[in-house]
Design a protein around this motif. Structure first.
Motif, PDB file in Angstrom:
ATOM      1  N   GLU A  25       0.828  -1.204   0.000  1.00 29.44           N
ATOM      2  CA  GLU A  25       0.000   0.000   0.000  1.00 29.44           C
ATOM      3  C   GLU A  25       0.867   1.261   0.000  1.00 29.44           C
ATOM      4  O   GLU A  25       0.543   2.245  -0.675  1.00 29.44           O
ATOM      5  CB  GLU A  25      -0.921  -0.017   1.213  1.00 29.44           C
ATOM      6  N   TYR A  26       1.973   1.222   0.734  1.00 29.23           N
ATOM      7  CA  TYR A  26       2.898   2.365   0.713  1.00 29.23           C
ATOM      8  C   TYR A  26       3.452   2.589  -0.693  1.00 29.23           C
ATOM      9  O   TYR A  26       3.564   3.737  -1.164  1.00 29.23           O
ATOM     10  CB  TYR A  26       4.045   2.134   1.689  1.00 29.23           C
ATOM     11  N   ALA A  27       3.823   1.530  -1.364  1.00 29.89           N
ATOM     12  CA  ALA A  27       4.359   1.659  -2.722  1.00 29.89           C
ATOM     13  C   ALA A  27       3.300   2.244  -3.659  1.00 29.89           C
ATOM     14  O   ALA A  27       3.606   3.077  -4.541  1.00 29.89           O
ATOM     15  CB  ALA A  27       4.837   0.300  -3.229  1.00 29.89           C
ATOM     16  N   ARG A  28       2.041   1.812  -3.463  1.00 30.19           N
ATOM     17  CA  ARG A  28       0.953   2.364  -4.286  1.00 30.19           C
ATOM     18  C   ARG A  28       0.776   3.858  -4.020  1.00 30.19           C
ATOM     19  O   ARG A  28       0.600   4.648  -4.947  1.00 30.19           O
ATOM     20  CB  ARG A  28      -0.342   1.609  -3.970  1.00 30.19           C
ATOM     21  N   ASN A  29       0.857   4.251  -2.743  1.00 29.86           N
ATOM     22  CA  ASN A  29       0.735   5.673  -2.408  1.00 29.86           C
ATOM     23  C   ASN A  29       1.887   6.488  -2.987  1.00 29.86           C
ATOM     24  O   ASN A  29       1.706   7.631  -3.445  1.00 29.86           O
ATOM     25  CB  ASN A  29       0.674   5.854  -0.893  1.00 29.86           C
ATOM     26  N   ILE A  30       3.080   5.912  -2.968  1.00 33.59           N
ATOM     27  CA  ILE A  30       4.235   6.619  -3.546  1.00 33.59           C
ATOM     28  C   ILE A  30       4.028   6.822  -5.040  1.00 33.59           C
ATOM     29  O   ILE A  30       4.297   7.910  -5.584  1.00 33.59           O
ATOM     30  CB  ILE A  30       5.532   5.841  -3.266  1.00 33.59           C
ATOM     31  N   TYR A  31       3.529   5.817  -5.721  1.00 31.28           N
ATOM     32  CA  TYR A  31       3.307   5.936  -7.167  1.00 31.28           C
ATOM     33  C   TYR A  31       2.225   6.976  -7.472  1.00 31.28           C
ATOM     34  O   TYR A  31       2.389   7.814  -8.366  1.00 31.28           O
ATOM     35  CB  TYR A  31       2.906   4.576  -7.738  1.00 31.28           C
ATOM     36  N   VAL A  32       1.130   6.936  -6.727  1.00 28.91           N
ATOM     37  CA  VAL A  32       0.048   7.896  -6.956  1.00 28.91           C
ATOM     38  C   VAL A  32       0.516   9.321  -6.676  1.00 28.91           C
ATOM     39  O   VAL A  32       0.229  10.250  -7.437  1.00 28.91           O
ATOM     40  CB  VAL A  32      -1.181   7.532  -6.097  1.00 28.91           C
ATOM     41  N   SER A  33       1.251   9.518  -5.591  1.00 35.13           N
ATOM     42  CA  SER A  33       1.746  10.862  -5.256  1.00 35.13           C
ATOM     43  C   SER A  33       2.739  11.368  -6.305  1.00 35.13           C
ATOM     44  O   SER A  33       2.705  12.536  -6.707  1.00 35.13           O
ATOM     45  CB  SER A  33       2.406  10.840  -3.875  1.00 35.13           C
ATOM     46  N   GLY A  34       3.612  10.491  -6.758  1.00 38.20           N
ATOM     47  CA  GLY A  34       4.555  10.895  -7.796  1.00 38.20           C
ATOM     48  C   GLY A  34       3.865  11.236  -9.096  1.00 38.20           C
ATOM     49  O   GLY A  34       4.246  12.204  -9.783  1.00 38.20           O
ATOM     50  N   ASN A  35       2.852  10.458  -9.446  1.00 39.14           N
ATOM     51  CA  ASN A  35       2.098  10.750 -10.663  1.00 39.14           C
ATOM     52  C   ASN A  35       1.366  12.089 -10.542  1.00 39.14           C
ATOM     53  O   ASN A  35       1.314  12.870 -11.492  1.00 39.14           O
ATOM     54  CB  ASN A  35       1.105   9.623 -10.926  1.00 39.14           C
ATOM     55  N   HIS A  36       0.801  12.355  -9.348  1.00 45.28           N
ATOM     56  CA  HIS A  36       0.133  13.640  -9.136  1.00 45.28           C
ATOM     57  C   HIS A  36       1.129  14.804  -9.246  1.00 45.28           C
ATOM     58  O   HIS A  36       0.828  15.827  -9.876  1.00 45.28           O
ATOM     59  CB  HIS A  36      -0.537  13.633  -7.755  1.00 45.28           C
ATOM     60  N   LEU A  37       2.303  14.639  -8.663  1.00 43.82           N
ATOM     61  CA  LEU A  37       3.313  15.690  -8.748  1.00 43.82           C
ATOM     62  C   LEU A  37       3.783  15.884 -10.185  1.00 43.82           C
ATOM     63  O   LEU A  37       3.998  17.024 -10.634  1.00 43.82           O
ATOM     64  CB  LEU A  37       4.493  15.336  -7.839  1.00 43.82           C
ATOM     65  N   LEU A  38       3.893  14.814 -10.941  1.00 44.39           N
ATOM     66  CA  LEU A  38       4.298  14.931 -12.338  1.00 44.39           C
ATOM     67  C   LEU A  38       3.237  15.668 -13.151  1.00 44.39           C
ATOM     68  O   LEU A  38       3.567  16.488 -14.031  1.00 44.39           O
ATOM     69  CB  LEU A  38       4.550  13.543 -12.919  1.00 44.39           C
ATOM     70  N   CYS A  39       1.976  15.412 -12.882  1.00 49.43           N
ATOM     71  CA  CYS A  39       0.899  16.127 -13.584  1.00 49.43           C
ATOM     72  C   CYS A  39       0.942  17.626 -13.273  1.00 49.43           C
ATOM     73  O   CYS A  39       0.743  18.461 -14.159  1.00 49.43           O
ATOM     74  CB  CYS A  39      -0.454  15.543 -13.200  1.00 49.43           C
ATOM     75  N   ILE A  40       1.201  17.963 -12.010  1.00 47.81           N
ATOM     76  CA  ILE A  40       1.296  19.376 -11.637  1.00 47.81           C
ATOM     77  C   ILE A  40       2.453  20.044 -12.368  1.00 47.81           C
ATOM     78  O   ILE A  40       2.328  21.165 -12.901  1.00 47.81           O
ATOM     79  CB  ILE A  40       1.456  19.512 -10.108  1.00 47.81           C
ATOM     80  N   ILE A  41       3.599  19.379 -12.434  1.00 50.51           N
ATOM     81  CA  ILE A  41       4.758  19.950 -13.140  1.00 50.51           C
ATOM     82  C   ILE A  41       4.440  20.144 -14.611  1.00 50.51           C
ATOM     83  O   ILE A  41       4.765  21.189 -15.212  1.00 50.51           O
ATOM     84  CB  ILE A  41       5.982  19.025 -12.947  1.00 50.51           C
ATOM     85  N   ASN A  42       3.789  19.159 -15.224  1.00 50.29           N
ATOM     86  CA  ASN A  42       3.444  19.294 -16.642  1.00 50.29           C
ATOM     87  C   ASN A  42       2.472  20.455 -16.877  1.00 50.29           C
ATOM     88  O   ASN A  42       2.596  21.196 -17.853  1.00 50.29           O
ATOM     89  CB  ASN A  42       2.837  17.989 -17.145  1.00 50.29           C
ATOM     90  N   GLU A  43       1.491  20.619 -15.985  1.00 49.65           N
ATOM     91  CA  GLU A  43       0.541  21.725 -16.136  1.00 49.65           C
ATOM     92  C   GLU A  43       1.220  23.077 -15.991  1.00 49.65           C
ATOM     93  O   GLU A  43       0.946  24.018 -16.749  1.00 49.65           O
ATOM     94  CB  GLU A  43      -0.582  21.581 -15.103  1.00 49.65           C
ATOM     95  N   ILE A  44       2.105  23.192 -15.022  1.00 47.90           N
ATOM     96  CA  ILE A  44       2.826  24.461 -14.835  1.00 47.90           C
ATOM     97  C   ILE A  44       3.689  24.768 -16.056  1.00 47.90           C
ATOM     98  O   ILE A  44       3.736  25.912 -16.538  1.00 47.90           O
ATOM     99  CB  ILE A  44       3.673  24.399 -13.550  1.00 47.90           C
ATOM    100  N   LEU A  45       4.358  23.761 -16.586  1.00 53.84           N
ATOM    101  CA  LEU A  45       5.198  23.982 -17.767  1.00 53.84           C
ATOM    102  C   LEU A  45       4.354  24.347 -18.982  1.00 53.84           C
ATOM    103  O   LEU A  45       4.730  25.229 -19.771  1.00 53.84           O
ATOM    104  CB  LEU A  45       6.028  22.726 -18.047  1.00 53.84           C
ATOM    105  N   ASP A  46       3.206  23.688 -19.150  1.00 60.79           N
ATOM    106  CA  ASP A  46       2.339  24.023 -20.281  1.00 60.79           C
ATOM    107  C   ASP A  46       1.850  25.464 -20.181  1.00 60.79           C
ATOM    108  O   ASP A  46       1.867  26.215 -21.169  1.00 60.79           O
ATOM    109  CB  ASP A  46       1.149  23.070 -20.326  1.00 60.79           C
ATOM    110  N   LEU A  47       1.397  25.867 -18.995  1.00 64.08           N
ATOM    111  CA  LEU A  47       0.926  27.236 -18.830  1.00 64.08           C
ATOM    112  C   LEU A  47       2.043  28.237 -19.031  1.00 64.08           C
ATOM    113  O   LEU A  47       1.835  29.307 -19.628  1.00 64.08           O
ATOM    114  CB  LEU A  47       0.306  27.397 -17.431  1.00 64.08           C
TER     115      LEU A  47
END
Length: 541
Positions: free
Chosen positions: A307-329
């Motif tokens: 479950e910890y590994a799943r949370n790490i993956y979800v959090s990393g994916n969320h952070l990657l989406c935020i970075i991509n959105e900031i770069l696009d804007l």
């Protein structure tokens, strides 16, 4: 008493620096007025003084020519010697006045003492007034003969008319300095009035009274002209002040814009650098956490670790989406977002995005309703940008719609030939006063912020900018507690239409009537849009 109390409260409420600056300005103005001996601002008094000097120098021969006419006329009742002495004194005083006016205009403004020059002009004009007053006294000692009564009457009327002309001329030239006008006209009015009263005739008494009344009237007119000139100078000073303030504000705005552009460039460089520095470890974190969650290299041995590994993956994916959105804007705002356009169908884009969020929608028991218009033609657009637009809007609707709600996805054509995508939800809605804040970067509505699953507030700004790059429009309509509807529209110029053949296949023209073997119809070259027949943009664009 109340007004005094109000003024005291206002003075207390006013910030100290503002009050101090205002007191300093008033003290400086009062000191200047005491130094220059003026009742107005020194710069206004200087302008009025120079206006008087320019009036005098603009017509240097007007008054001397008029005095020469008086000199010729005085020969009928005065001696040649008296008339000649009078014209000499008047000419000398006028030449001296013109010389001093030219001298004032040649001196730099900083070296001019307004009070001294005003008193100097009053003294000179007093001499001019006394010289003009002597015209009413020349020939008074000569006893006219009995047969020359009509000539004597004519001379007195001529002297009265002379006073009127002098008053009119001096009012025109010296109205900017009322004291100078009085110094130049009062002596002559007194002389003419005294001569008329000495005659002891009621007619001349009336004429003398009329002279005094006309002089008072001209003084009133001179005051009006002085007020007009002063108002004109004040308006010009205000205009110059506004121009200087505008120039200063323009310089400040240019400097602020330059700094903003420099900061924007620095931000772009920073984001470009940080994107690489953040994405590299994020890829490793997401990859290793996914491997650990799926136990590809072996069992972990604990459900908690999984479950910890799943949370790490979800959090990393969320952070990657935020970075991509900031770069696009950031790329959009910097004008560096390039559109890679090709032929696409909006219905295909909408179906792909709907499949991506289908699992999450089923988990929240949300109903997704598709309403696609049939046989929609292709459009010329960037598929990645259009997919991001549709996915951002669907993700927002998914986050803000409560369980058991409904999301409606509509694709159709507009009345002018364009095409649109509309996503409507049954979420909490957005208050009208918060819509501008929602459309700003990192902005979210208050009610939605309390009920949503979380987000960065970059989805709608990115959608708005991407559709603007396509030349389209963005429209957000929301009603509190009832839901939100967002519509993006592509213009008619981006809709492609099939070009009809110039003639039916198999019915080509032949040059000769002789029959020829049938040939296979030649197809047009393959369209770069991936269809057998070429497309054209509707509207000729």
């Amino acid at each position: 008493m109340d007004d005094t109390a109000d003024s005291v409260e206002t003075a207390r409420a006013r910030p100290r620096p503002l009050r101090r600056n205002r007191l300093d300005d008033e003290l400086r103005l009062f000191r200047d007025r005491l130094t220059h001996g003026t009742t107005h601002k020194p710069e206004f008094e200087y302008e009025l003084l120079t206006m008087f000097a320019r009036n005098e120098t603009s017509a240097p021969f007007a008054m001397p020519a008029l005095c020469f006419i008086f000199y010729i006329a005085s020969m009928f009742w005065a001696s040649f010697m008296e008339a000649t002495m009078w014209i000499a004194i008047v000419s000398i005083s006028r030449v001296y006045m013109l010389d001093q006016c030219r001298r004032l205009l040649s001196i730099p403004r900083a070296d001019v003492n307004v009070g001294q020059w005003r008193r100097h002009f009053i003294r000179i004009e007093t001499i001019n007034g006394l010289a003009l007053a002597a015209f009413a006294l020349i020939g008074i000692s000569m006893a006219p003969p009995a047969h020359s009564v009509p000539a004597t009457f004519s001379s007195h009327v001529f002297i009265f008319a002379t006073l009127m002309v002098v008053l009119a001329i001096r009012m025109t030239f010296s109205s900017t300095l009322p004291h100078v006008f009085l110094a130049g006209t009062v002596p002559m009015t007194l002389a003419v009035t005294g001569r008329l009263f000495m005659l002891g005739d009621p007619f001349y008494f009336a004429l003398a009274s009329m002279a005094v009344g006309i002089h008072v009237f001209f003084v009133y007119l001179a005051q009006g002209l002085h007020s007009t000139a002063l108002a004109m100078v004040e308006y010009r000073a205000e205009k110059d002040s506004l121009i200087s303030e505008l120039e200063e504000a323009s310089a400040i705005s240019d400097e602020a814009r330059r700094r903003a552009e420099a900061a924007n460039k620095a931000k772009s460089r920073f984001l470009a650098t940080m994107s690489h520095e953040l994405r590299t470890p994020l890829n490793a974190i997401m990859g290793f956490s996914e491997v650990m969650e799926k136990e590809i290299l072996g069992p972990i041995g604990s459900d908690v670790y999984r479950e910890y590994a799943r949370n790490i993956y979800v959090s990393g994916n969320h952070l990657l989406c935020i970075i991509n959105e900031i770069l696009d804007l950031s790329r959009i705002e910097a004008g560096r977002y390039d559109l890679h356009e090709e032929t696409i169908r909006l219905t295909d884009i909408a179906e792909d995005c709907e499949r991506l969020i289908k699992i999450k929608a089923d988990a929240k028991t949300l109903q997704i309703v598709e309403d696609f218009a049939p046989d929609l033609p292709h459009v010329w657009a960037d598929p990645r940008a259009m997919r991001q637009i549709c996915l951002n809007l669907l993700s927002n609707a998914l986050k803000f719609t409560p369980r058991g709600g409904r999301i409606t996805l509509t694709v159709g054509h507009t009345s002018d030939g364009g095409q649109f995508i509309t996503i409507a939800d049954t979420g909490p809605g957005i208050p009208n006063e918060e819509i501008p804040r929602v459309l700003q970067a990192f902005g979210q509505g208050s009610l939605a912020h309390e009920t949503a699953e979380g987000g960065t507030g970059l989805g709608l700004p990115i959608v708005q900018n991407l559709i603007t790059l396509h030349g389209g429009t963005f429209d957000l309509q929301s009603e509190l507690r009832k839901g939100t509807e967002v519509t993006v529209t592509l213009p008619r110029q981006r809709v492609l239409q099939i070009i009809t053949p110039l003639q039916p296949l198999g019915q080509e023209r032949h040059r000769d009537p002789a029959p020829r073997p049938a040939r296979q119809p030649r197809m047009r070259p393959a369209s770069p849009y991936g269809t057998a027949a070429p497309y054209r943009v509707s509207g000729g664009a």
